[in-house]
Design an enzyme around this catalytic site. Structure first.
Site, PDB file in Angstrom:
ATOM      1  N   HIS A   1       0.802  -1.233   0.000  1.00  0.00           N
ATOM      2  CA  HIS A   1       0.000   0.000   0.000  1.00  0.00           C
ATOM      3  C   HIS A   1       0.835   1.284   0.000  1.00  0.00           C
ATOM      4  O   HIS A   1       0.282   2.373  -0.155  1.00  0.00           O
ATOM      5  CB  HIS A   1      -0.933   0.048   1.222  1.00  0.00           C
ATOM      6  CG  HIS A   1      -0.211   0.368   2.501  1.00  0.00           C
ATOM      7  ND1 HIS A   1       0.461  -0.578   3.215  1.00  0.00           N
ATOM      8  CD2 HIS A   1      -0.049   1.533   3.180  1.00  0.00           C
ATOM      9  CE1 HIS A   1       1.009  -0.032   4.281  1.00  0.00           C
ATOM     10  NE2 HIS A   1       0.721   1.258   4.283  1.00  0.00           N
TER      11      HIS A   1
HETATM   12  C1  UD1 Z   1      -1.660   6.130   5.321  1.00  0.00           C
HETATM   13  C2  UD1 Z   1      -0.322   6.685   5.798  1.00  0.00           C
HETATM   14  C3  UD1 Z   1       0.742   5.597   5.690  1.00  0.00           C
HETATM   15  C4  UD1 Z   1       0.310   4.337   6.410  1.00  0.00           C
HETATM   16  C5  UD1 Z   1      -1.068   3.910   5.943  1.00  0.00           C
HETATM   17  C6  UD1 Z   1      -1.537   2.765   6.792  1.00  0.00           C
HETATM   18  C7  UD1 Z   1      -0.012   9.092   5.388  1.00  0.00           C
HETATM   19  C8  UD1 Z   1       0.666  10.099   4.535  1.00  0.00           C
HETATM   20  N1  UD1 Z   1       0.102   7.817   4.985  1.00  0.00           N
HETATM   21  O1  UD1 Z   1      -1.507   5.810   3.958  1.00  0.00           O
HETATM   22  O2  UD1 Z   1       1.934   6.047   6.285  1.00  0.00           O
HETATM   23  O3  UD1 Z   1       1.248   3.324   6.127  1.00  0.00           O
HETATM   24  O4  UD1 Z   1      -1.992   4.995   6.079  1.00  0.00           O
HETATM   25  O5  UD1 Z   1      -2.495   1.976   6.152  1.00  0.00           O
HETATM   26  O6  UD1 Z   1      -0.625   9.424   6.365  1.00  0.00           O
HETATM   27  N2  UD1 Z   1      -8.943   4.873   1.305  1.00  0.00           N
HETATM   28  C9  UD1 Z   1     -10.207   4.336   1.289  1.00  0.00           C
HETATM   29  N3  UD1 Z   1     -10.760   3.975   2.469  1.00  0.00           N
HETATM   30  C10 UD1 Z   1     -10.126   4.106   3.665  1.00  0.00           C
HETATM   31  C11 UD1 Z   1      -8.846   4.652   3.679  1.00  0.00           C
HETATM   32  C12 UD1 Z   1      -8.249   5.040   2.482  1.00  0.00           C
HETATM   33  O7  UD1 Z   1     -10.819   4.208   0.243  1.00  0.00           O
HETATM   34  O8  UD1 Z   1     -10.709   3.729   4.710  1.00  0.00           O
HETATM   35  C13 UD1 Z   1      -8.318   5.268   0.015  1.00  0.00           C
HETATM   36  C14 UD1 Z   1      -8.751   6.670  -0.420  1.00  0.00           C
HETATM   37  O9  UD1 Z   1      -8.823   6.684  -1.802  1.00  0.00           O
HETATM   38  C15 UD1 Z   1      -7.558   7.491   0.039  1.00  0.00           C
HETATM   39  C16 UD1 Z   1      -6.395   6.541  -0.215  1.00  0.00           C
HETATM   40  O10 UD1 Z   1      -6.911   5.263   0.146  1.00  0.00           O
HETATM   41  O11 UD1 Z   1      -7.438   8.685  -0.687  1.00  0.00           O
HETATM   42  C17 UD1 Z   1      -5.161   6.844   0.589  1.00  0.00           C
HETATM   43  O12 UD1 Z   1      -5.488   6.990   1.965  1.00  0.00           O
HETATM   44  P1  UD1 Z   1      -4.562   7.906   2.906  1.00  0.00           P
HETATM   45  O13 UD1 Z   1      -5.071   7.836   4.283  1.00  0.00           O
HETATM   46  O14 UD1 Z   1      -4.354   9.229   2.282  1.00  0.00           O
HETATM   47  O15 UD1 Z   1      -3.161   7.195   2.827  1.00  0.00           O
HETATM   48  P2  UD1 Z   1      -2.761   5.671   3.009  1.00  0.00           P
HETATM   49  O16 UD1 Z   1      -2.211   5.197   1.703  1.00  0.00           O
HETATM   50  O17 UD1 Z   1      -3.849   4.910   3.630  1.00  0.00           O
HETATM   51  N1  UDP Z   2      -3.411  -5.156   9.120  1.00  0.00           N
HETATM   52  C1  UDP Z   2      -4.685  -5.630   9.390  1.00  0.00           C
HETATM   53  N2  UDP Z   2      -5.468  -6.021   8.334  1.00  0.00           N
HETATM   54  C2  UDP Z   2      -5.030  -5.986   7.044  1.00  0.00           C
HETATM   55  C3  UDP Z   2      -3.727  -5.487   6.795  1.00  0.00           C
HETATM   56  C4  UDP Z   2      -2.945  -5.065   7.853  1.00  0.00           C
HETATM   57  O1  UDP Z   2      -5.109  -5.708  10.550  1.00  0.00           O
HETATM   58  O2  UDP Z   2      -5.800  -6.352   6.147  1.00  0.00           O
HETATM   59  C5  UDP Z   2      -2.578  -4.711  10.254  1.00  0.00           C
HETATM   60  C6  UDP Z   2      -1.189  -5.291  10.318  1.00  0.00           C
HETATM   61  O3  UDP Z   2      -1.194  -6.571  10.922  1.00  0.00           O
HETATM   62  C7  UDP Z   2      -0.460  -4.253  11.143  1.00  0.00           C
HETATM   63  C8  UDP Z   2      -1.099  -2.955  10.694  1.00  0.00           C
HETATM   64  O4  UDP Z   2      -2.345  -3.320  10.102  1.00  0.00           O
HETATM   65  O5  UDP Z   2      -0.739  -4.422  12.521  1.00  0.00           O
HETATM   66  C9  UDP Z   2      -0.202  -2.325   9.677  1.00  0.00           C
HETATM   67  O6  UDP Z   2      -0.870  -1.316   9.030  1.00  0.00           O
HETATM   68  P1  UDP Z   2      -0.488  -0.832   7.562  1.00  0.00           P
HETATM   69  O7  UDP Z   2       0.278  -1.888   6.867  1.00  0.00           O
HETATM   70  O8  UDP Z   2      -1.730  -0.348   6.950  1.00  0.00           O
HETATM   71  O9  UDP Z   2       0.401   0.451   7.869  1.00  0.00           O
HETATM   72  P2  UDP Z   2       1.953   0.675   8.164  1.00  0.00           P
HETATM   73  O10 UDP Z   2       2.348  -0.193   9.294  1.00  0.00           O
HETATM   74  O11 UDP Z   2       2.694   0.405   6.896  1.00  0.00           O
HETATM   75  O12 UDP Z   2       2.009   2.127   8.481  1.00  0.00           O
END
Ligand code: UD1
Ligand code: UDP
Length: 369
Positions: free
Chosen positions: A217
Site C-alpha cells: 500500500h
Molecule cells: C496512510 C499513511 C501511511 C500508512 C497507511 C496505513 C499518510 C501520509 N500515509 O496511507 O503512512 O502506512 O496509512 O495503512 O498518512 N482509502 C479508502 N478507504 C479508507 C482509507 C483510504 O478508500 O478507509 C483510500 C482513499 O482513496 C484514500 C487513499 O486510500 O485517498 C489513501 O489513503 P490515505 O489515508 O491518504 O493514505 P494511506 O495510503 O492509507
Molecule cells: N493489518 C490488518 N489487516 C489488514 C492489513 C494489515 O489488521 O488487512 C494490520 C497489520 O497486521 C499491522 C497494521 O495493520 O498491525 C499495519 O498497518 P499498515 O500496513 O496499513 O500500515 P503501516 O504499518 O505500513 O504504516
C-alpha cells in the site's frame, strides 16, 4: 492527568489499543491504592480523537469492535483528501477539540498525516506532546512518512523510541541538546501481538497447502506504475507455485482497477481485522510486504519477511537476517522468494523491541515530565 490521543489510520488503532489498555490497568491500580488523598491526581483520563483518515468499516470500525478499543470521543471525518487538505483540516478541527478539552498531553503515534496534524496543534497551543514510535528514519525525504515523523519528533516533549537505532538517530540529529526527553519504551506493536495471539481468528477463505501473506500500500509503490507493475508481475509468478494471500488496501485497489495487470493467480481479499491478520501471520510460510508494522509482526511470529521497499526504518531486522530488502526489482523479488522459507535470525536471544511492556513504560514515562 488528561491525555488527548490523536489517531486516524489503521496501524494507529492497533498501537493505541495497547496504550489504552495500559491506561485502564493504571487507573485500576490507582483505584485499589490505599492512599486515598492522591488518588484523583494519579488517575488518567484519555480522550480519543479519530481524524477519519481511514474510514471504511474494514479499515477502522472493525478494529474498535474486535479489539475492544475504547470508542473515539470525537470523530472528525477528514479522509480521502490530498495531503494539504487533509492535514490542514485536521489541524483546524483538532485545535478546536484541544481548546475545549484542555489536555495535559497530546499523544500521537507513528508517521501519518494525522500524527503531524496532532503535533502541530500541540506545539502551537503549548500543550505537551508525546510521540510514540519516535526516532525512526528511512532517510528518504520523498516519503510522506519521513517528513511527518521528522517534524513531529522536533516538536515533541517526550519521544518514546521503540529501538536503540531510533535513540541513536535522535542523538545523531542533536536531540540530546534540545529541550525534550528521550525514552526507550520498546515497541507497542509487540504488546498487541502478544496480547491478541491467543484470540486469533481464522479468516473464512479458501486455503491451499501453504501460503505467503502479502500486503502492498505504500505510496512509493502504488504511485509509481513501473514499481507497481514489477511487484505484481513477480507476485503473480510466485503465486503459480505457492498461494499468495493479499488483503488489499483500498489505496492499492483503486490504482489496480485502472491498470491492466495480470493478477489472476493471487488470492486477493478485502482488508481483514487484526484478529484475522494475526491468524494469517501466525500460519503463513512467510511475509512479503511494504508495510512498516507487518515487517515487525513477521518477526514477532518468527516468520521471514521480504520487504518490497528500498529502505526500512526497522534496520535491526535486516541486520539479524529476519528481513530481506528487495525494493521493486522483479528478479530480486523472485530470488528472495526462492530463499525465504525458513525463519532465520543470527541471534535467537535478541530482544529487539522490548518484552511487551512498551505501553506500560509509556504510561509511567508521562509522569516524569
Ligand atoms: C496512510 C499513511 C501511511 C500508512 C497507511 C496505513 C499518510 C501520509 N500515509 O496511507 O503512512 O502506512 O496509512 O495503512 O498518512 N482509502 C479508502 N478507504 C479508507 C482509507 C483510504 O478508500 O478507509 C483510500 C482513499 O482513496 C484514500 C487513499 O486510500 O485517498 C489513501 O489513503 P490515505 O489515508 O491518504 O493514505 P494511506 O495510503 O492509507
Ligand atoms: N493489518 C490488518 N489487516 C489488514 C492489513 C494489515 O489488521 O488487512 C494490520 C497489520 O497486521 C499491522 C497494521 O495493520 O498491525 C499495519 O498497518 P499498515 O500496513 O496499513 O500500515 P503501516 O504499518 O505500513 O504504516
Amino acid at each position: 492527568m488528561k491525555i488527548l490521543t490523536i489517531l486516524g489510520a489503521r496501524p494507529q488503532f492497533i498501537k493505541a489499543g495497547s496504550v489504552s489498555r495500559a491506561i485502564s490497568l493504571h487507573n485500576n491500580k490507582v483505584a485499589n491504592e490505599e492512599k486515598i488523598k492522591t488518588k484523583n491526581q494519579k488517575l488518567i483520563t484519555e480522550i480519543i480523537v479519530h481524524t477519519g483518515q481511514h474510514y471504511d468499516a474494514n479499515m477502522s470500525d472493525i478494529f474498535f469492535d474486535e479489539m475492544k478499543i475504547p470508542k473515539p470521543n470525537y470523530f472528525l471525518g477528514i479522509g480521502g483528501k490530498s495531503h494539504g487538505a487533509m492535514t490542514g483540516q485536521m489541524i483546524e478541527k483538532i485545535e478546536e477539540v484541544a481548546l475545549k478539552e484542555k489536555p495535559d498531553w497530546i499523544m500521537v503515534y507513528g508517521d501519518t498525516n494525522s500524527t503531524l496534524a496532532g503535533a502541530i496543534v500541540a506545539s502551537k497551543l503549548h500543550i505537551k506532546l508525546a510521540h510514540i514510535e519516535a526516532g525512526l528514519r528511512s532517510f528518504n525525504m520523498k516519503m510522506p512518512e519521513e517528513v511527518n515523523r521528522i517534524l513531529t519528533d522536533r516538536v515533541s516533549n517526550i519521544l518514546f523510541c521503540p529501538t536503540d537505532t531510533a535513540i541513536q538517530n535522535l542523538k545523531n540529529e542533536g536531540y540530546e541538546n534540545l529541550d525534550c526527553k528521550i525514552v526507550k519504551s520498546g515497541d507497542v506493536m509487540q504488546d498487541g501481538a502478544m496480547f491478541y495471539k491467543s484470540l486469533a481468528v481464522k479468516p473464512n477463505i479458501e486455503f491451499k497447502k501453504d501460503f505467503i501473506l502479502c500486503t502492498i500500500h505504500r505510496a512509493e509503490n502504488t504511485d509509481d506504475e513501473i514499481r507497481l507493475k514489477n511487484i505484481f508481475e513477480a507476485l503473480n509468478e510466485i503465486a503459480k507455485e505457492k498461494q499468495v494471500i493479499l488483503p488489499l488496501h483500498p489505496r492499492t485497489k483503486k490504482i489496480l482497477e485502472n491498470l491492466k495487470l495480470d493478477i489472476n493467480n493471487l488470492t486477493i481479499i478485502e482488508p481483514v481485522g487484526y484478529l484475522e491478520m494475526v491468524w494469517l501471520i501466525d500460519n503463513c510460510d512467510f511475509v512479503m510486504t511494504d508495510s512498516g508494522g507487518l515487517q515487525k509482526e513477521a518477526y514477532f511470529f518468527e516468520k521471514q519477511c521480504i520487504t518490497l521497499r528500498d529502505e526500512t526504518e526497522w534496520v535491526e531486522l535486516v541486520a539479524c537476517g529476519a528481513n530481506t530488502l528487495v525494493g521493486a526489482n522483479k528478479d530480486k523479488i523472485l530470488e528472495a522468494y526462492k530463499k525465504n522459507s525458513e525463519f532465520r535470525i543470527q541471534n535467537s536471544e535478541l530482544d529487539l523491541y522490548g518484552s511487551g511492556k512498551a505501553s506500560e513504560n509509556i504510561v509511567k514515562g508521562l509522569w516524569d515530565v
